[in-house]
Structure formats: structure tokens, C-alpha cells
Scaffold this motif. Sequence first.
Motif, PDB file in Angstrom:
ATOM      1  N   TYR A 199      43.603  41.550  39.508  1.00  0.00           N
ATOM      2  CA  TYR A 199      43.297  40.317  40.061  1.00  0.00           C
ATOM      3  C   TYR A 199      44.476  39.655  41.042  1.00  0.00           C
ATOM      4  O   TYR A 199      45.640  39.772  40.673  1.00  0.00           O
ATOM      5  CB  TYR A 199      43.072  38.990  39.330  1.00  0.00           C
ATOM      6  CG  TYR A 199      42.414  37.751  39.839  1.00  0.00           C
ATOM      7  CD1 TYR A 199      40.924  37.866  39.934  1.00  0.00           C
ATOM      8  CD2 TYR A 199      43.075  36.814  40.857  1.00  0.00           C
ATOM      9  CE1 TYR A 199      40.118  36.749  40.573  1.00  0.00           C
ATOM     10  CE2 TYR A 199      42.215  35.851  41.219  1.00  0.00           C
ATOM     11  CZ  TYR A 199      40.828  35.876  41.213  1.00  0.00           C
ATOM     12  OH  TYR A 199      40.125  34.833  41.791  1.00  0.00           O
ATOM     13  N   PRO A 200      44.069  39.535  42.506  1.00  0.00           N
ATOM     14  CA  PRO A 200      42.772  39.675  42.990  1.00  0.00           C
ATOM     15  C   PRO A 200      42.462  41.069  43.372  1.00  0.00           C
ATOM     16  O   PRO A 200      43.506  42.108  43.290  1.00  0.00           O
ATOM     17  CB  PRO A 200      43.274  38.949  44.589  1.00  0.00           C
ATOM     18  CG  PRO A 200      44.497  39.064  44.790  1.00  0.00           C
ATOM     19  CD  PRO A 200      45.189  39.300  43.568  1.00  0.00           C
ATOM     20  N   PRO A 201      41.304  41.650  43.299  1.00  0.00           N
ATOM     21  CA  PRO A 201      40.080  40.338  43.957  1.00  0.00           C
ATOM     22  C   PRO A 201      39.247  40.259  42.660  1.00  0.00           C
ATOM     23  O   PRO A 201      38.165  39.498  42.843  1.00  0.00           O
ATOM     24  CB  PRO A 201      39.269  41.605  44.671  1.00  0.00           C
ATOM     25  CG  PRO A 201      39.471  43.037  44.130  1.00  0.00           C
ATOM     26  CD  PRO A 201      40.828  42.676  43.499  1.00  0.00           C
ATOM     27  N   GLY A 202      39.512  40.613  41.425  1.00  0.00           N
ATOM     28  CA  GLY A 202      38.545  40.053  40.364  1.00  0.00           C
ATOM     29  C   GLY A 202      37.575  41.035  40.033  1.00  0.00           C
ATOM     30  O   GLY A 202      36.433  40.847  39.173  1.00  0.00           O
ATOM     31  N   ILE A 203      37.657  42.379  40.251  1.00  0.00           N
ATOM     32  CA  ILE A 203      36.455  43.416  40.154  1.00  0.00           C
ATOM     33  C   ILE A 203      37.147  44.275  38.983  1.00  0.00           C
ATOM     34  O   ILE A 203      38.108  44.849  39.023  1.00  0.00           O
ATOM     35  CB  ILE A 203      36.444  44.360  41.557  1.00  0.00           C
ATOM     36  CG1 ILE A 203      35.859  43.605  42.432  1.00  0.00           C
ATOM     37  CG2 ILE A 203      35.237  45.486  40.995  1.00  0.00           C
ATOM     38  CD1 ILE A 203      35.715  44.370  43.680  1.00  0.00           C
ATOM     39  N   PRO A 204      36.200  44.184  37.747  1.00  0.00           N
ATOM     40  CA  PRO A 204      36.955  44.903  36.573  1.00  0.00           C
ATOM     41  C   PRO A 204      36.965  46.200  36.633  1.00  0.00           C
ATOM     42  O   PRO A 204      35.954  46.925  37.446  1.00  0.00           O
ATOM     43  CB  PRO A 204      35.740  44.316  35.409  1.00  0.00           C
ATOM     44  CG  PRO A 204      35.332  43.038  35.988  1.00  0.00           C
ATOM     45  CD  PRO A 204      35.176  43.232  37.519  1.00  0.00           C
ATOM     46  N   LEU A 205      37.957  46.664  36.311  1.00  0.00           N
ATOM     47  CA  LEU A 205      37.875  48.301  36.105  1.00  0.00           C
ATOM     48  C   LEU A 205      37.423  48.687  34.940  1.00  0.00           C
ATOM     49  O   LEU A 205      36.809  49.846  34.938  1.00  0.00           O
ATOM     50  CB  LEU A 205      39.625  48.891  36.072  1.00  0.00           C
ATOM     51  CG  LEU A 205      40.306  48.912  37.690  1.00  0.00           C
ATOM     52  CD1 LEU A 205      41.761  49.235  37.347  1.00  0.00           C
ATOM     53  CD2 LEU A 205      39.554  49.859  38.327  1.00  0.00           C
ATOM     54  N   LEU A 206      37.516  47.954  33.869  1.00  0.00           N
ATOM     55  CA  LEU A 206      36.681  48.419  32.811  1.00  0.00           C
ATOM     56  C   LEU A 206      36.005  47.018  32.109  1.00  0.00           C
ATOM     57  O   LEU A 206      36.601  45.962  32.432  1.00  0.00           O
ATOM     58  CB  LEU A 206      37.665  48.724  31.607  1.00  0.00           C
ATOM     59  CG  LEU A 206      38.325  50.127  31.951  1.00  0.00           C
ATOM     60  CD1 LEU A 206      39.818  50.271  30.990  1.00  0.00           C
ATOM     61  CD2 LEU A 206      37.454  51.256  31.656  1.00  0.00           C
TER      62      LEU A 206
END
Length: 527
Positions: free
Chosen positions: A479-486
Motif C-alpha cells: 500500500y499504495p495502491p492497495g491491490i492484494p498480492l495474496l
Amino acid sequence: MMGKKSSHAPLMEALLRYRAQGNASYHVPGHKNGQVYENEDIAFLLKEVMSIDATEITGLDDLHHPEDVIREGQELAAMCFGAEESFWLIGGSTVGNLAMILTVCTEPGDLLLVQRNVHKSVLNGLMLSGAAAVFLEPEIDTTSGLAVAPSANTIQTALKACPSAKGVLITLPNYYGMGYDLTATAKACHAAHVPLLVDEAHGAHYGLHPRLPASALSCGADVVVQSTHKMLPAMTMGAMLHVQGRRINRELLRQRLAMVQSSSPSYPLMASLDLARRHIAVHGADAFTEGLAAADAFRKGLKQLPRFRLVEPIQQAPQGNEAQEGITERLKRDRETIGGYSTHDPFKIVLYDAFGVLDGFGLKRELEAYGCIPEMSDEKYVVLLFTLGSTIRDANHLLQALVHINKDIQFKETAGGPGSMQKEQYGRDLDFSTWNNDMTKVYSSPVQFGLQPVQSDQMEVVSVEDSAGRVAAEMIIPYPPGIPLLYAGEMITEPIAQRLRRLRDLGAKWQGASDERLLTIRVFRLK
């Protein structure tokens, strides 16, 4: 320019009347229009805001049952952004994503087609709804290695394989400003009789100037969530949800919004949404002129600094009749062969060190040292935002910072060393960037989500170095951008384990991880 009515800001004007009346407050909030801070200099800025920080009293309407100024403000927003109906969001695009998922997925196990590189709020919405997700592989830009969104063909294929799907949810543009025209995607969804849901958090300004890409609504999307605070001039957390067509149960949507939004919404925040919309209504496309000029000036000035390059659409040399063809048209035609996107936000600056001396995190730190605060960075790139509020001074400040960074003694020898330009000349390492998740096919098997927590006896802690081949028991979110890797329940592949180590060593910040240093990760015990 719009009509006279749209130049009003009904809620803001009502709040100014409220302040001018100076009535005694016998209602919340407890600061009493800021008077509790009358003699405290440290609070002088906040005290001004508190003078309009009211609540649902006579004349100020109610967000959850709008009949007066809030209703008018939302109707004006719908006119401005091309929706049939618009809703103000005071919890950012997060609450909009939650509400649209909860509206479409109403029964546990309902199937939703979702691109994998989505914001964590989408996964949280899947958990709250108890839905099952079929994850869609995003198109990868072959030049930068960045993930964009699934193609219309991928979505059409997945819809044929999943006839029980309740809808399709994608994110466009991505954090880097990359996207494509959604018309074909919307048609594919509607041919399958399902709605297209779009997280357009970074595209609230789309369609408002000739140089900006088309908005998702204009391409036929059924529900669109936009962060008005990101690229338009609302306050942080100010967002909107727009809806059109008959594929969405709007009564249920209102119920879901009431569930996920505060029953005590911030009036200053709603007023900022009212003002942001008014600003566009009053100034029209001219609202973006100065900001675009600033971004253009930066790009022009950067040509004098060959060390620093931009991620931008490939502009192939026009031939014959192509001489009169615009770059957007050529990109649309060549998209299948040159990468995964055909539009790019001119306000997004995606910068990298062509010499390979500074990774994205390192370049971000150097820029911050010179008073330039970027939006985010990853292993390779730094993302900087210009907006309608940017000026030529901002462009010059950034250029001067890069001049200083380029001349910094500690980088001279490495930057000027042999082979540095050769690395750039023959293409950058296409090990996909930070926020992408590798997939081996265009869509996944259904993945069931829910709220049942992972019990302690179901998981164990292993080092990140030993995590490949195990199943994650926690969500890992750079974070950012807050897109989960898992997400919990997802297999940790060797490329993902490598990426976790690389990001950790470069200094990425994490959400969701139990080990804030990411030396270890929670995984499910082996059976």
C-alpha cells in the motif's frame, strides 16, 4: 458549460446560510460549530471547517433519505457525469465497491467475474457477500510489464464458461492511468444479460475534456464508482456512485449504501462533492486547461534529461494514410500486438530511471528529499499525479528536482557507466511490476469467499523465503495502491514469493500482514 441551475451548489449554499444565521446549537456535533476551540490557535483551520460541520437538521436534508438540497446536488451530479442516478459517497470508492457487489451478489455462492488486480475493497466485498469469484487475467502491457484489465474477449470467454455469473467487475483505468475503451466489454456483458460494474476510482475526470479518455458510463457500464477526491477537487474520501439502465436493483442499491455508509455523514465532505461538481459545471473543459498545460510542460522539459523516461503508449511511425490517424486510433488497432492498453490519462506521470541506478522506491525517496511528493512507487516506477489543480510551477519544481538528482555525485559513476544505455536500448526486464498477480489461464476456477476467520490451529508461520508452494492464510497488500498480492486461500507461487522478498527488501509498506516487516507469512497447515 451547463445551465444556470447547474452553477449552483445547493448543499454548500444551504450550509453557508446555516452559518450566517448563527442559531444556537442544541444538537450534535459536540464542538458546537467550532466554538469549543475559540481560544486555541492550533485549531484555527479546523474551526473554519467546523462552522459548516452540521447534521441532519431542518434545511440540510438527509443523505439516506434525500428530499431537498442533497437530492438536488445528486441530481446535478447525474447530469454532469452522464448517469441516470448518482449517489454521494462519504467513505471513498471503498463503500461504492462494497455496495455494488452486495447489490449484485445477494445469495451466498453467487458467482461474480472479477479481474484479479483489484483493490482490496473488492475482495472485502466478496467476503461480505459470501460470493464466489472467477478471477480474470488482465492484459499485460508488453513494454512496461504492467497489468491493465481483462480484454473483452477474455470476459466473453469467461461469461460463456460461467452462465450463472451475476455480473462482471473490472477496474479501469489502472493506477498508472492505463485503460481502453469499454464499449466492447459492456456489449459482451449485456449480450450475456449481466451488468458491467466498473471501479473507475482514478477516472472521475474521464469524458470531461477532449484529451481525456471516454468515461465508463459513456461506454455502457451499468454501475460506476469514482473517487471524486482523486482526480477532481473534492476532499479526501469524497466519491460518487453512478448508475444507469435496468440491470441494477436500485432500491436494493440504496439499502446497501445505507448499510455501508455512516448514518452521520460529514457535511463538509458532502459539500466538497457538491463544489467539485459545480466547478466542472461552471468551467467545463476549461477547468482542465492549466493542469494539462503543466503536464505537457513537464513532458517537454523531461526530454532534456534522457536518464529519466516515461511509460507512455507506443507511438508507431505513421505510414501512408495513417499520417492523419491519431495515436488513440492507432493504439486501438494495434492493441493486440503492442500491449494491453489503448488509452492513457495525460495527467498521470509514470517515471523511471532508464540507467537502472534508482529503483522506483529509491527515486521516490530522492524526489521527496527535494520536496516533490509522489503518489506511489513500485520496483521500477514512480507515479506522479498532475490534476486540474496543478500549475506550471509544479512542473518546473519537479523538473528541477530531477536535474539535481541527475547531477548528484553519488549517482554519477554508476549512471555514466558502460552498458547503462544498452540496458534501456534492448528493453527493460519484463518481470511484471509490483501490483500484478501472475495467472496461467485467462480465468480461474470459482473461489469461494466468506467471513469465517482462519482459526489459529489451521495455520502456521513460515519465512517468506520458504513460502512458495504454500497457501496463504492472510491477505498481503502492498500500500499504495492497495491491490492484494495474496488473499487468504491463494497459492503462493514462486514468482509471488520472489516479489514479496523483493518488495520487502526495497522498503514497501504493507497492510494485512501480521508481520509488518514481512519476514514471515501465515500459511495454512499442511494436511
